[in-house]
Structure formats: structure tokens, C-alpha cells
Design a protein around this motif. Structure first.
Motif, mmCIF file in Angstrom:
data_model
loop_
_atom_site.group_PDB
_atom_site.id
_atom_site.type_symbol
_atom_site.label_atom_id
_atom_site.label_comp_id
_atom_site.label_asym_id
_atom_site.label_seq_id
_atom_site.Cartn_x
_atom_site.Cartn_y
_atom_site.Cartn_z
ATOM 1 N N SER A 140 25.372 41.414 40.971
ATOM 2 C CA SER A 140 25.483 41.604 39.523
ATOM 3 C C SER A 140 24.444 40.770 38.784
ATOM 4 O O SER A 140 24.149 41.034 37.611
ATOM 5 N N GLU A 141 23.877 39.772 39.473
ATOM 6 C CA GLU A 141 22.872 38.900 38.867
ATOM 7 C C GLU A 141 21.588 39.638 38.493
ATOM 8 O O GLU A 141 20.778 39.117 37.710
ATOM 9 N N VAL A 142 21.381 40.841 39.037
ATOM 10 C CA VAL A 142 20.197 41.618 38.678
ATOM 11 C C VAL A 142 20.552 42.796 37.769
ATOM 12 O O VAL A 142 19.711 43.640 37.485
ATOM 13 N N ILE A 143 21.816 42.834 37.331
ATOM 14 C CA ILE A 143 22.272 43.936 36.473
ATOM 15 C C ILE A 143 22.482 43.479 35.034
ATOM 16 O O ILE A 143 21.890 44.027 34.094
ATOM 17 N N VAL A 144 23.344 42.487 34.851
ATOM 18 C CA VAL A 144 23.731 42.069 33.508
ATOM 19 C C VAL A 144 22.677 41.221 32.795
ATOM 20 O O VAL A 144 22.413 41.449 31.604
ATOM 21 N N PRO A 145 22.047 40.228 33.447
ATOM 22 C CA PRO A 145 21.038 39.426 32.742
ATOM 23 C C PRO A 145 19.895 40.236 32.125
ATOM 24 O O PRO A 145 19.507 39.946 30.977
ATOM 25 N N THR A 158 41.966 41.294 36.574
ATOM 26 C CA THR A 158 40.658 41.766 37.028
ATOM 27 C C THR A 158 39.714 41.943 35.849
ATOM 28 O O THR A 158 38.543 41.554 35.912
ATOM 29 N N THR A 159 40.220 42.518 34.769
ATOM 30 C CA THR A 159 39.403 42.723 33.571
ATOM 31 C C THR A 159 38.946 41.393 32.983
ATOM 32 O O THR A 159 37.767 41.229 32.645
ATOM 33 N N LEU A 160 39.868 40.441 32.871
ATOM 34 C CA LEU A 160 39.518 39.136 32.302
ATOM 35 C C LEU A 160 38.510 38.401 33.178
ATOM 36 O O LEU A 160 37.555 37.796 32.679
ATOM 37 N N GLY A 161 38.712 38.455 34.496
ATOM 38 C CA GLY A 161 37.787 37.791 35.414
ATOM 39 C C GLY A 161 36.406 38.417 35.381
ATOM 40 O O GLY A 161 35.385 37.716 35.339
ATOM 41 N N ALA A 162 36.367 39.751 35.395
ATOM 42 C CA ALA A 162 35.087 40.463 35.345
ATOM 43 C C ALA A 162 34.383 40.200 34.014
ATOM 44 O O ALA A 162 33.167 40.005 33.979
ATOM 45 N N LEU A 163 35.158 40.182 32.920
ATOM 46 C CA LEU A 163 34.569 39.941 31.602
ATOM 47 C C LEU A 163 33.957 38.543 31.522
ATOM 48 O O LEU A 163 32.833 38.376 31.023
ATOM 49 N N LEU A 164 34.674 37.543 32.017
ATOM 50 C CA LEU A 164 34.157 36.171 31.986
ATOM 51 C C LEU A 164 32.865 36.052 32.785
ATOM 52 O O LEU A 164 31.886 35.447 32.327
ATOM 53 N N TRP A 165 32.849 36.638 33.980
ATOM 54 C CA TRP A 165 31.647 36.603 34.817
ATOM 55 C C TRP A 165 30.489 37.315 34.124
ATOM 56 O O TRP A 165 29.354 36.834 34.120
#
Length: 208
Positions: free
Chosen positions: A37-42, A150-157
Motif C-alpha cells: 500500500s506504500e506505493v498506492i496511497v502516498p 477493519t474499516t477503522l484500522g484500514a482508515l488509520l493506516w
């Protein structure tokens, strides 16, 4: 020489970063395919800093994408059961995806030790993130709590990754000034990741 080959690829990738691509890639990232995910969201955060994307929509797309495959993993484990899940984990295809009996056991032990909250914390941990949905399904965790945590954890990340990209985007002139340093770091990370995957795969193969 190498940077001249990579730069056009990065530019083309950045040109296609949008809400749909972020959602789709984060869905893949939550699956068994080792895609960071480090190459998707940033990169989406970088573009948001330039006013090209909306921050809220990026985070929504990324979080929904992560949740989609987490639910698939949950229901797969729920329907197939522990015996079938562990049997599939011992197949050659699973090993190629860096999944084995030990990794499933690690995720299941983590879930057993921390309970429901592990589906929140697990989304922040490498190697656990993609697998934590399986023990939740095996344990028949209440779907409402599973979706919530899962939603809260994914959102925080995703927020952490997004803010990283956003800050870099705000200081893009400085980033360009030290571009060669960042480029070397990226190359180092890519090479290290490839070596890690290759070594881990061959070590597991050697044990058999």
C-alpha cells in the motif's frame, strides 16, 4: 541510466493515479497478492497536495478497497473452515504468494491473543494485515464488529500513508532538489524487497 528507464514508468503511473485506481489497487493489496500500500496511497496524497485529487475521496476509495477484500477473506475462511484453509496454505501457489501454514498460524494466534481488536491493530502490521481477516472468519467473528474494526484500522493506516505523500507533495521543490537521494532510497527498497521475497521463497522451498 537506470533512473532514465524508471522515470517514465513512474511518470506514467502517477498520471493514472485516481480514485478508481487507488480503490482497485488497495483491493489487491488486501488480497493474498504481495502488493504494498506504500506505493498506492502516498502518490495520491502527493497529487492531493497539488489540488489534483480530493483528500476525502482518496481516503474513502482506499479504505473501501481495503475493506472489500478483507470481507472476501473473512467469508472464504468462514465458508471453507480451518482444515481447508490450512490445506490451501500448503499449496505451491500459496507459497509463491508468501502464504504458508506458519503465516496463517501467526495471524490466528494474534487474533486469539488480542480478540476482536486484532482486526483493527492487525491492519497496521506488516505480514498480518492481509491475513488477519482469515482467523476472524474462522472464529466466526460478528460481521458488524469485523467491518467496524477493519474499516477503522484500514482508515488509520491510509491516513498515515496519505499524510506522508501529502507532506512530500507540499515540499515537492525540495524533493526534486534531492531527487537523486530519494531515487537511490527507492531503488534500495525495491532491491531489498525483491531479495527478501526471493530468499524467503527459496528457504521455505529448501525446508520441504
Amino acid at each position: 541510466m537506470f533512473s532514465e528507464l524508471i522515470s517514465p514508468i513512474i511518470d506514467r503511473y502517477m498520471a493514472h493515479v485516481n480514485y478508481l485506481s487507488v480503490g482497485l489497487l488497495m483491493t489487491i493489496e488486501s488480497s493474498f497478492i504481495p502488493f504494498p500500500s506504500e506505493v498506492i496511497v502516498p502518490p495520491a496524497g502527493w497529487k492531493a497536495a497539488q489540488g489534483l485529487l480530493n483528500s476525502g475521496w482518496v481516503l474513502l476509495a482506499a479504505t473501501i478497497g481495503a475493506l472489500i477484500w478483507a470481507l472476501i477473506n473473512y467469508y472464504l475462511a468462514l465458508r471453507l473452515g480451518r482444515k481447508v484453509v490450512y490445506k490451501l496454505a500448503n499449496t505451491r501457489r500459496a507459497h509463491m504468494l508468501l502464504i504458508d501454514k506458519e503465516s496463517i498460524e501467526k495471524a490466528e494466534n494474534y487474533f486469539r491473543d488480542h480478540g476482536k481488536i486484532s482486526t483493527f491493530i492487525g491492519r497496521l502490521l506488516p505480514a498480518i494485515r492481509q491475513l488477519i481477516s482469515l482467523p476472524a472468519g474462522l472464529a466466526k467473528m460478528d460481521i458488524k464488529y469485523f467491518i467496524l474494526y477493519t474499516t477503522l484500522g484500514a482508515l488509520l493506516w491510509n491516513i498515515i500513508l496519505f499524510v506522508t505523500g501529502y507532506i512530500l507533495g507540499q515540499h515537492r521543490e525540495k524533493v526534486k532538489e534531492y531527487n537523486h537521494i530519494f531515487t537511490n532510497i527507492v531503488y534500495g527498497v525495491i532491491i531489498a524487497a525483491i531479495l527478501f521475497v526471493a530468499i524467503r521463497y527459496f528457504l521455505k522451498k529448501k525446508k520441504k
